[in-house]
Write a protein that holds these residues in place. Structure first.
Motif, PDB file in Angstrom:
ATOM      1  N   THR A 109      27.663 -18.405 -52.870  1.00 16.65           N
ATOM      2  CA  THR A 109      28.488 -18.376 -51.654  1.00 16.65           C
ATOM      3  C   THR A 109      29.071 -19.746 -51.304  1.00 16.65           C
ATOM      4  O   THR A 109      29.641 -19.920 -50.231  1.00 16.65           O
ATOM      5  N   TYR A 110      28.939 -20.711 -52.215  1.00 20.38           N
ATOM      6  CA  TYR A 110      29.572 -22.003 -51.969  1.00 20.38           C
ATOM      7  C   TYR A 110      31.084 -21.848 -52.057  1.00 20.38           C
ATOM      8  O   TYR A 110      31.606 -21.278 -53.017  1.00 20.38           O
ATOM      9  N   ASP A 111      31.784 -22.368 -51.043  1.00 21.73           N
ATOM     10  CA  ASP A 111      33.237 -22.249 -50.985  1.00 21.73           C
ATOM     11  C   ASP A 111      33.866 -23.634 -51.119  1.00 21.73           C
ATOM     12  O   ASP A 111      33.864 -24.413 -50.166  1.00 21.73           O
ATOM     13  N   GLU A 149      31.839 -18.490 -61.481  1.00 25.12           N
ATOM     14  CA  GLU A 149      32.715 -19.591 -61.081  1.00 25.12           C
ATOM     15  C   GLU A 149      32.151 -20.410 -59.919  1.00 25.12           C
ATOM     16  O   GLU A 149      32.107 -21.649 -59.983  1.00 25.12           O
ATOM     17  N   ARG A 150      31.733 -19.736 -58.860  1.00 27.40           N
ATOM     18  CA  ARG A 150      31.224 -20.486 -57.705  1.00 27.40           C
ATOM     19  C   ARG A 150      29.895 -21.186 -57.993  1.00 27.40           C
ATOM     20  O   ARG A 150      29.698 -22.340 -57.584  1.00 27.40           O
ATOM     21  N   THR A 153      30.797 -24.305 -59.827  1.00 25.80           N
ATOM     22  CA  THR A 153      31.446 -25.255 -58.921  1.00 25.80           C
ATOM     23  C   THR A 153      30.421 -25.924 -58.021  1.00 25.80           C
ATOM     24  O   THR A 153      30.499 -27.128 -57.753  1.00 25.80           O
ATOM     25  N   PHE A 154      29.443 -25.139 -57.572  1.00 27.28           N
ATOM     26  CA  PHE A 154      28.376 -25.700 -56.748  1.00 27.28           C
ATOM     27  C   PHE A 154      27.563 -26.714 -57.550  1.00 27.28           C
ATOM     28  O   PHE A 154      27.214 -27.788 -57.050  1.00 27.28           O
TER      29      PHE A 154
END
Length: 251
Positions: A109-111, A149-150, A153-154
């Protein structure tokens, strides 16, 4: 500041260093086939707790946590960044003494488009237990019903911030134990200079009863538990791939 909490374990010993107060946050968008806490998936339910509630519980057993601290897990703790951020900040500034903070997360859930939502949390995180579910995008989606992907990215953001990370990888027979998969995990974590350890966890079937009780089909039905004797060799394969990739990258 209040958050939705599934449950709290007062004497956790596997969710970070030392004996810890472990806060299981409610809600997770992932549907990992081997998840042993499907009762934490649903959002909007659970117990409403304040930061003060959690710290009061910590204080009751503070002497036992001298070499431990507080861990936020789930569910997915990053789904409630405001609450966990407030909790971790309060832990760091506690008048009775600094409390070590640990985040157990998949990063789903990192945006990256709204990093400000996570600033308070990450600024007050001492350690992250980061799950690498699958190294291949298609395999990740098949296993977790979402892409990687997230989480990746995190992981990059944690590396940029130099926050210590302990990598966790669950090995499931026929799903995440192939040589190609293990090499892929090694190549992913090779890019991060903040990795301080690797835990390879054998898949088990102890959570299947919860699925029966909740009426949720268990997607790994019939898959045997991973033989723990294979874990040292599997871990070695990941670390060899990591070392080769770091050498290739000149790191």
């Amino acid at each position: 500041m209040r958050g939705r909490v599934h449950s709290i374990e007062t004497f956790g010993t596997v969710d970070g260093p030392g004996t810890r107060l472990v806060v299981f946050m409610q809600g997770c968008p992932m549907r990992c086939a081997y998840c042993h806490n499907p009762d934490t998936w649903k959002f909007g339910i659970g117990h409403e707790k304040s930061v003060a509630d959690v710290l009061a519980l910590y204080d009751r057993n503070r002497p036992f946590y001298r070499k431990g601290g507080i861990t936020a897990t789930g569910g997915e703790p990053l789904a409630q960044p405001a609450f966990v951020g407030a909790l971790f900040e309060a832990a760091h500034t506690d008048p009775k003494g600094h409390i070590h903070t640990c985040l157990d997360s998949s990063g789903i859930t990192y945006d990256p488009h709204h990093p400000e939502l996570f600033e308070r949390l990450l600024a007050n995180t001492d350690l992250v237990l980061l799950d690498i579910k699958h190294s291949d995008p298609k395999g990740h989606h098949a296993l977790c019903e979402v892409g990687p992907e997230r989480p990746l990215t995190f992981g990059n953001e944690l590396s940029r911030r130099k926050i210590p990370v302990l990598i966790r990888h669950v090995v499931v027979p026929g799903y995440t134990d192939s040589p190609a998969e293990l090499a892929g995990v090694g190549r992913i974590i090779a890019h991060w200079n903040n990795v301080i350890g690797l835990d390879v966890l054998p898949y088990h079937t102890m959570g299947t009863k919860k699925y029966e009780e909740l009426g949720i089909p268990y997607r790994l039905s019939g898959v045997p538990a991973m033989d723990p004797k294979r874990i040292p060799e599997i871990r070695k394969q990941i670390l060899i791939a990591r070392a080769l990739e770091r050498k290739r990258l000149g790191l």
